[in-house]
Write a protein that holds these residues in place. Structure first.
Motif, PDB file in Angstrom:
ATOM      1  N   ALA A  28     -55.393 -54.194  37.636  1.00 26.00           N
ATOM      2  CA  ALA A  28     -55.673 -55.584  37.281  1.00 26.00           C
ATOM      3  C   ALA A  28     -55.362 -56.457  38.482  1.00 26.00           C
ATOM      4  N   SER A  29     -56.143 -57.501  38.672  1.00 25.25           N
ATOM      5  CA  SER A  29     -55.892 -58.393  39.807  1.00 25.25           C
ATOM      6  C   SER A  29     -54.962 -59.536  39.458  1.00 25.25           C
ATOM      7  N   ALA A  30     -54.545 -59.633  38.195  1.00 27.24           N
ATOM      8  CA  ALA A  30     -53.558 -60.639  37.791  1.00 27.24           C
ATOM      9  C   ALA A  30     -52.569 -59.998  36.832  1.00 27.24           C
ATOM     10  N   VAL A  31     -51.297 -60.304  37.030  1.00 26.56           N
ATOM     11  CA  VAL A  31     -50.223 -59.759  36.198  1.00 26.56           C
ATOM     12  C   VAL A  31     -49.328 -60.907  35.757  1.00 26.56           C
ATOM     13  N   VAL A  32     -48.947 -60.889  34.480  1.00 26.96           N
ATOM     14  CA  VAL A  32     -47.975 -61.845  33.955  1.00 26.96           C
ATOM     15  C   VAL A  32     -46.689 -61.090  33.650  1.00 26.96           C
ATOM     16  N   LEU A  33     -45.602 -61.471  34.320  1.00 26.01           N
ATOM     17  CA  LEU A  33     -44.287 -60.888  34.039  1.00 26.01           C
ATOM     18  C   LEU A  33     -43.624 -61.715  32.940  1.00 26.01           C
ATOM     19  N   ALA A  34     -43.552 -61.134  31.746  1.00 22.08           N
ATOM     20  CA  ALA A  34     -42.921 -61.788  30.597  1.00 22.08           C
ATOM     21  C   ALA A  34     -41.881 -60.838  30.022  1.00 22.08           C
ATOM     22  N   THR A  35     -41.048 -60.310  30.909  1.00 26.65           N
ATOM     23  CA  THR A  35     -40.112 -59.235  30.583  1.00 26.65           C
ATOM     24  C   THR A  35     -38.791 -59.719  30.020  1.00 26.65           C
ATOM     25  N   GLY A  36     -38.646 -61.020  29.817  1.00 25.09           N
ATOM     26  CA  GLY A  36     -37.395 -61.551  29.288  1.00 25.09           C
ATOM     27  C   GLY A  36     -36.371 -61.776  30.387  1.00 25.09           C
ATOM     28  N   GLY A  37     -35.222 -62.302  29.989  1.00 25.38           N
ATOM     29  CA  GLY A  37     -34.142 -62.549  30.925  1.00 25.38           C
ATOM     30  C   GLY A  37     -33.278 -61.316  31.096  1.00 25.38           C
ATOM     31  N   CYS A  38     -32.035 -61.535  31.460  1.00 17.01           N
ATOM     32  CA  CYS A  38     -31.105 -60.421  31.650  1.00 17.01           C
ATOM     33  C   CYS A  38     -29.765 -60.785  31.023  1.00 17.01           C
ATOM     34  N   GLY A  39     -29.367 -60.035  29.992  1.00 15.71           N
ATOM     35  CA  GLY A  39     -28.084 -60.244  29.323  1.00 15.71           C
ATOM     36  C   GLY A  39     -27.045 -59.222  29.711  1.00 15.71           C
ATOM     37  N   PHE A  40     -27.368 -58.344  30.668  1.00 15.32           N
ATOM     38  CA  PHE A  40     -26.433 -57.331  31.179  1.00 15.32           C
ATOM     39  C   PHE A  40     -25.883 -56.449  30.058  1.00 15.32           C
ATOM     40  N   LEU A  41     -26.769 -56.135  29.100  1.00  9.81           N
ATOM     41  CA  LEU A  41     -26.436 -55.225  27.992  1.00  9.81           C
ATOM     42  C   LEU A  41     -25.138 -55.642  27.301  1.00  9.81           C
ATOM     43  N   SER A  42     -25.093 -56.920  26.945  1.00  7.73           N
ATOM     44  CA  SER A  42     -23.862 -57.493  26.383  1.00  7.73           C
ATOM     45  C   SER A  42     -23.779 -57.398  24.869  1.00  7.73           C
ATOM     46  N   ARG A  43     -24.667 -56.652  24.251  1.00  2.00           N
ATOM     47  CA  ARG A  43     -24.716 -56.515  22.792  1.00  2.00           C
ATOM     48  C   ARG A  43     -25.186 -57.798  22.124  1.00  2.00           C
ATOM     49  N   LEU A  44     -25.926 -58.599  22.845  1.00  4.66           N
ATOM     50  CA  LEU A  44     -26.585 -59.755  22.274  1.00  4.66           C
ATOM     51  C   LEU A  44     -27.766 -59.268  21.442  1.00  4.66           C
ATOM     52  N   LEU A  45     -27.872 -59.726  20.215  1.00  3.75           N
ATOM     53  CA  LEU A  45     -28.879 -59.230  19.289  1.00  3.75           C
ATOM     54  C   LEU A  45     -30.287 -59.379  19.852  1.00  3.75           C
ATOM     55  N   GLY A  46     -31.026 -58.268  19.904  1.00  3.17           N
ATOM     56  CA  GLY A  46     -32.403 -58.276  20.345  1.00  3.17           C
ATOM     57  C   GLY A  46     -32.607 -58.203  21.844  1.00  3.17           C
ATOM     58  N   SER A  47     -31.505 -58.106  22.619  1.00  5.21           N
ATOM     59  CA  SER A  47     -31.637 -58.219  24.079  1.00  5.21           C
ATOM     60  C   SER A  47     -31.572 -56.887  24.807  1.00  5.21           C
TER      61      SER A  47
END
Length: 533
Positions: free
Chosen positions: A178-197
Motif C-alpha cells: 500500500a502506498s499509504a499507511v495509517v498507524l492507529a496502534t494506540g498509546g503505550c501503558g507499559f503493560l501496567s494492567r490498565l483495562l484493555g491496554s
C-alpha cells in the motif's frame, strides 16, 4: 524479502490503497473514512477488531458540545492546555464529533432523555466497537484479525510501500502492499494492567520512528488512574464520590481536582489506602450498569459492596494512553513527516487539543474519532494520487526483529526492568532530574542488551522481542523528553524545576534509536483567521 520463518506456510500477500494498522476506535474510523473516499482498505489488528483496545472495555464519553457553546468551551480548554493547545484543532474536533456520532444511529441504540432527545455523548464501549466493526465490513474493508504488524516497508525508491506482520491463528506471515499507511496502534501503558491496554505497547511509535517520523510531547506520559487493588478496572468516574482512609481507618484529605492523583500517590507511598463509595447518588448508581457495565465485576467476585464496604485501591500508570505524547502530526490530514504515513488516536500526539494535560475520556475519544477520519481520508487521497508501484520492497525495521535460529534470553526480564522504572510513583509521577537520569541509565543498559540479541526460535518469541523493543524505545523517549523539559507544566511536574517557564513555551520533538534525541520547537504563531470565532 527474506521470510520471517522458512518453515511457515506461504505468506498472505494483499494489495490495497490504504493499510490501517490498529483496529480500535481510531483505526476503524480511519478505515471507514478511507473507504468512503474510494480507496481499497485493509485493516490489520493485533487482536480482534471490535474487542481489542481501551475503548472496547470502557464507557467512553465524547466531547459533545452544541455549536452555540463551543466558543466558551474552547477558551476554557485552551487555558488549561498551558500554552500548548491550538483552538483551531479543538474547533475541528468538536465539529467532526457532532457530525459523526449520529451516523451510528442504525448500528447503535442511543438512549433518549425524558424529553425524547437522543443522547450521543456517552456510549457503551462493547456495543460501540461492535458497531464500528460492522461499519468497516459494510464499507468493504478487509479485516486481518490477530495479525500484529511487525514493520513498515519502503520500495527501492525510498517511498512507503506497506507493512508486514504475523497472523497468529493461521501461523503465517502477512504482507500488505500500500502506498499509504495509517498507524492507529494506540498509546503505550507499559503493560501496567490498565483495562484493555495489553495490546498498547508503543508498536506504532517504533515503526514510525524507524520509517523517519518524529514524536512529540512524550514528556507528558505520567498519567495514573485509580483502580481497586489487584484489579484492572480503571473506570474512574465513580471515584469522584469516594472517601479515602488509611490502614488505621482514619479518613484522608484526598479531594477531587487536579491534585487528586498526587495526593493519592503520596498516601500510597506511606501505606495501603482504602476507599468507600457511599456518597454516590442513587440515580448514578442506577445508571452505572448501563454506562460502565464491567465496573462492579471485581467487587462482585470478592463479595464487596463498594457503597458500604471499604476496599483497597491503587494507581495504574497509563503512559501515553491518557497522557499526551505520540507521533508528530505535520498537517490537517494527520500525516507524519514521512509522505504517505499517517497517524491517529493515541498513537498520535494530542498536544493540539490537550496541551500539557490529559484529555481524559471525552476529549480523547473525540480525538480518536476525529483524527481517525482525517487520517483515513488523507491517506486515501494520497494513495489514489500515488498508487503503489511494483518495485522491490525492503524492511525499515532496525531493532527487535530477530532472525530465525536459536532461542535467546527471556524477554520478560527486560519487561520487568522497564516497568520498574516507569510504574513507580516516586520515579515517574513525582519527577526529579537526577532520578530521570538514573532511570535512563538503567533503560540504556537494557537497550544495549536487547541489541545483543541475535535470534529467536519461534514466531511467538519474535513477536515478544519486537514488542519489548517498542516498549523500551518508548520508555527512553518519554524520559529523555521529561529530562529535557526543565520546568513543571501540566502533568509533567519536577521537584527540581517547580516553576513553569516561558522559555519552554514550545513543543519537544524526539526520535532516535541507539541515541535518542530531543529538539525544542517554538510554538507556531496563531493568526486571527485561525482562531475560532
Amino acid at each position: 524479502m527474506i521470510p520471517l520463518f522458512h518453515n511457515a506456510p506461504a505468506p498472505l500477500h494483499l494489495r490495497a490503497d490504504v493499510l490501517v494498522i490498529g483496529g480500535g476506535l481510531a483505526g476503524t474510523w480511519a478505515a471507514v473514512a478511507a473507504a468512503r473516499k474510494g480507496a481499497k482498505v485493509v485493516l490489520a489488528d493485533k487482536g480482534y477488531c471490535g474487542t481489542s483496545g481501551v475503548t472496547a472495555t470502557a464507557g467512553p464519553g465524547h466531547w459533545w458540545v452544541p455549536p452555540e457553546q463551543r466558543e466558551a468551551v474552547i477558551e476554557k480548554r485552551t487555558l488549561s492546555a498551558e500554552a500548548l493547545g491550538d483552538p483551531r484543532w479543538m474547533a475541528r474536533i468538536l465539529d467532526t464529533t457532532w457530525q459523526s456520532l449520529p451516523q451510528l444511529d442504525r448500528l447503535y441504540g442511543f438512549p433518549r432523555d425524558e424529553r425524547g432527545n437522543k443522547q450521543y455523548r456517552a456510549l457503551r464501549g462493547p456495543e460501540y466497537m461492535r458497531a464500528m466493526r460492522q461499519l468497516t465490513l459494510e464499507h468493504g474493508v478487509t479485516l486481518l484479525d490477530q495479525s500484529p504488524a511487525l514493520e513498515l516497508l519502503k520500495n527501492d525508491s525510498g517511498e512507503l510501500a506497506g507493512a508486514r506482520g504475523w497472523q497468529r491463528q493461521a501461523k503465517r506471515e502477512w504482507q500488505v502492499s500500500a502506498s499509504a499507511v495509517v498507524l492507529a496502534t494506540g498509546g503505550c501503558g507499559f503493560l501496567s494492567r490498565l483495562l484493555g491496554s495489553h495490546t498498547n505497547t508503543g508498536d506504532g511509535y517504533l515503526m514510525g520512528v524507524e520509517a523517519g517520523a518524529e514524536l512529540s510531547g512524550m514528556e507528558f506520559s505520567n498519567y495514573y488512574c485509580i483502580a481497586p487493588a489487584g484489579s484492572t478496572m480503571t473506570r474512574s468516574m465513580v471515584y469522584t464520590f469516594g472517601r479515602y482512609f488509611d490502614g488505621a481507618g482514619r479518613e484522608l484529605e484526598i479531594t477531587q481536582g487536579p491534585g487528586f492523583n498526587d495526593a493519592l500517590a503520596r498516601a500510597l507511598l506511606q501505606g495501603p489506602v482504602f476507599c468507600r463509595l457511599d456518597r454516590i447518588p442513587e440515580d448514578i448508581r442506577a445508571r452505572l450498569p448501563y454506562v460502565q457495565p464491567n465496573l462492579m465485576l471485581p467487587f462482585d467476585r470478592q463479595g464487596i459492596d463498594p457503597y458500604r464496604d471499604k476496599f483497597p485501591v491503587t494507581l495504574h500508570g497509563e503512559g501515553t494512553i491518557r497522557g499526551v505524547g505520540g507521533l508528530r502530526i505535520v498537517d490537517d490530514d494527520c500525516q507524519t513527516g514521512v509522505p504517505g504515513l499517517f497517524t491517529a488516536g493515541d498513537a498520535a500526539s494530542r498536544e493540539a487539543v490537550t496541551g500539557a494535560i490529559s484529555g481524559g475520556g471525552a476529549v480523547n475519544s473525540s480525538w480518536a474519532l476525529s483524527s481517525g477520519q482525517w487520517a483515513g481520508a488523507g491517506a486515501a487521497r494520497h494513495a489514489l494520487a500515488q498508487p503503489a508501484k511494483d518495485t522491490v520492497v525492503r524492511s525499515v525495521a532496525q531493532v527487535g526483529l530477530l532472525k530465525n535460529g536459536n532461542a535467546g534470553d527471556d524477554h520478560r526480564k527486560t519487561i520487568r526492568a522497564i516497568q520498574d522504572e516507569l510504574h513507580p510513583y516516586d520515579k515517574n509521577l513525582f519527577r526529579h532530574g537526577a532520578q530521570l537520569q538514573r532511570s535512563l541509565g538503567v533503560l540504556e543498559n537494557h537497550w544495549d542488551r536487547l541489541r545483543e540479541q541475535r535470534s529467536v526460535d519461534s514466531p511467538e518469541a519474535l513477536l515478544h522481542w519486537r514488542q519489548t523493543a517498542a516498549l523500551l524505545a518508548s520508555a527512553r523517549w518519554c524520559y529523555q523528553s521529561a529530562l529535557a523539559r526543565k520546568e513543571s507544566r501540566g502533568m509533567h511536574q519536577r521537584s527540581d524545576a517547580p516553576a513553569r517557564l516561558a522559555s519552554f513555551d514550545s513543543h519537544l520533538r524526539s526520535a532516535g534509536l541507539d541515541t535518542p534525541w530531543v529538539r525544542r520547537d517554538a510554538l507556531p504563531t496563531l493568526h486571527a483567521s485561525e482562531v475560532p470565532a
